[in-house]
Design an enzyme around this catalytic site. Structure first.
Site, PDB file in Angstrom:
ATOM      1  N   ASP A   8       0.839  -1.212   0.000  1.00  0.00           N
ATOM      2  CA  ASP A   8       0.000   0.000   0.000  1.00  0.00           C
ATOM      3  C   ASP A   8       0.868   1.254   0.000  1.00  0.00           C
ATOM      4  O   ASP A   8       0.765   2.075   0.907  1.00  0.00           O
ATOM      5  CB  ASP A   8      -0.952  -0.008   1.205  1.00  0.00           C
ATOM      6  N   HIS A 238       9.747   0.143   8.875  1.00  0.00           N
ATOM      7  CA  HIS A 238       8.916  -1.040   9.076  1.00  0.00           C
ATOM      8  C   HIS A 238       8.990  -1.994   7.876  1.00  0.00           C
ATOM      9  O   HIS A 238       9.428  -3.141   7.998  1.00  0.00           O
ATOM     10  CB  HIS A 238       7.458  -0.623   9.293  1.00  0.00           C
TER      11      HIS A 238
END
Length: 317
Positions: A8, A238
């Site tokens: 995303d 991340h």
């Protein structure tokens, strides 16, 4: 390694793609977009933009536009209105394919059983839909790495849940319970360790190639967000860490446990549920906490200096 990427983009998703593009043993076979950091259509266009920047020709499919059972929530306040910190630029040259991300994943898994690894960097809606389309998906994929969850640490969107799982708890629970025999969870337990400091960001700022110049624009925006949070010049990588552990699992240590997602808690919706008691037997964990689920490898400690060195080299090439 042949990889299907579900993502995303999203600043750190873009950095993860750049990391993978620099690795000789990684081949991105296809990409699916999902809602999360931005809406799924914009995420697909951003994936095309980054793939074109790094010279990868892979099909990009638009995925789920919303979660399975709750309203859509996105995170432009972190990633910028365009998902790339205001630096998305012109529209990509390429276009998305006609099939959905879930359909693409199922088709490729059926065509290449045991050959493809799935790297999921966003909410797990597409993966859940793919499991519903093809219940044998867990045995068709070689392995799965998921960036999401907070097993032993606080969440980052609520006190208990990370953003990816909170954005679609039902999908996360379905996927964790689907029986994937080789699944690794790279959650906040690991990724919150993968923090780039001022010296590292300054060093990356000296790199001068198209990939590094774009990365530095992303870091400028991303570090701005994190610096306000922590009071120092920093940002947390991340998704790039999940990409690194996909290719080199020895960068981390792991603990295996069955996992479920809290779906009905007033304050804990989206929380990862596990039984970590030393007195609990394997049978008890499997039948009570995990509902007979296959164990998941949860990344715990990370060799952060080595990871940051590898990220630096990926941007340097």
């Amino acid at each position: 390694m042949r990889i299907i990427l579900d993502t995303d983009p999203g600043v750190d998703d873009a950095l993860a793609i750049m990391y993978l593009a620099a690795q000789e043993d990684a081949e991105i076979v296809a990409v699916g977009s999902v809602h999360g950091n931005v809406g799924a259509p914009l995420a697909a266009r951003n994936a095309l933009r980054v793939l074109e920047l790094v010279g990868i020709d892979a099909p990009v499919a638009v995925g789920a536009a919303r979660p399975l059972a709750q309203p859509l929530q996105t995170a432009e306040f972190v990633h910028g209105a365009d998902g790339l910190g205001g630096h998305a630029g012109a529209e990509p040259r390429g276009t998305v394919v006609s099939e959905s991300a879930a359909e693409q994943l199922v088709r490729l898994a059926r065509a290449h059983p045991g050959e493809l690894t799935l790297l999921a960097l966003g909410p797990l809606t597409n993966i859940a839909l793919a499991v519903l389309l093809e219940p044998d998906l867990p045995t068709l994929l070689r392995s799965v790495v998921v960036m999401g969850g907070a097993v032993t640490v606080p969440g980052n969107i609520t006190p208990y849940a990370d953003a990816n799982f909170f954005h679609d708890p039902e999908a996360a629970d379905l996927v964790l319970g689907a029986g994937f025999p080789d699944m690794t969870l790279v959650g906040l337990d690991a990724t919150e360790q993968a923090r780039a400091g001022s010296d590292w960001l300054t060093a990356v700022g000296t790199l001068d190639n198209p990939r590094a110049r774009f990365a530095n624009l992303l870091f400028e925006h991303y570090a701005g967000f994190y610096s306000q949070m922590f009071g120092v010049h920093t940002c947390t990588l991340h998704d790039p860490l999940a990409a690194a552990l996909l290719l080199e699992p020895k960068l981390a240590t792991y603990r295996e446990m069955p996992l479920a997602i809290e779906l009905t808690g007033t304050h804990t919706r989206g929380q990862v549920v596990s039984d970590q008691r030393l007195i609990a037997s394997d049978a008890y964990i499997a039948t009570k906490a995990g509902e007979g689920r296959a164990p998941v490898k949860v990344a715990e400690t990370v060799d952060v200096p080595r990871f940051l060195d590898q990220m630096f080299e990926a941007l340097k090439r």
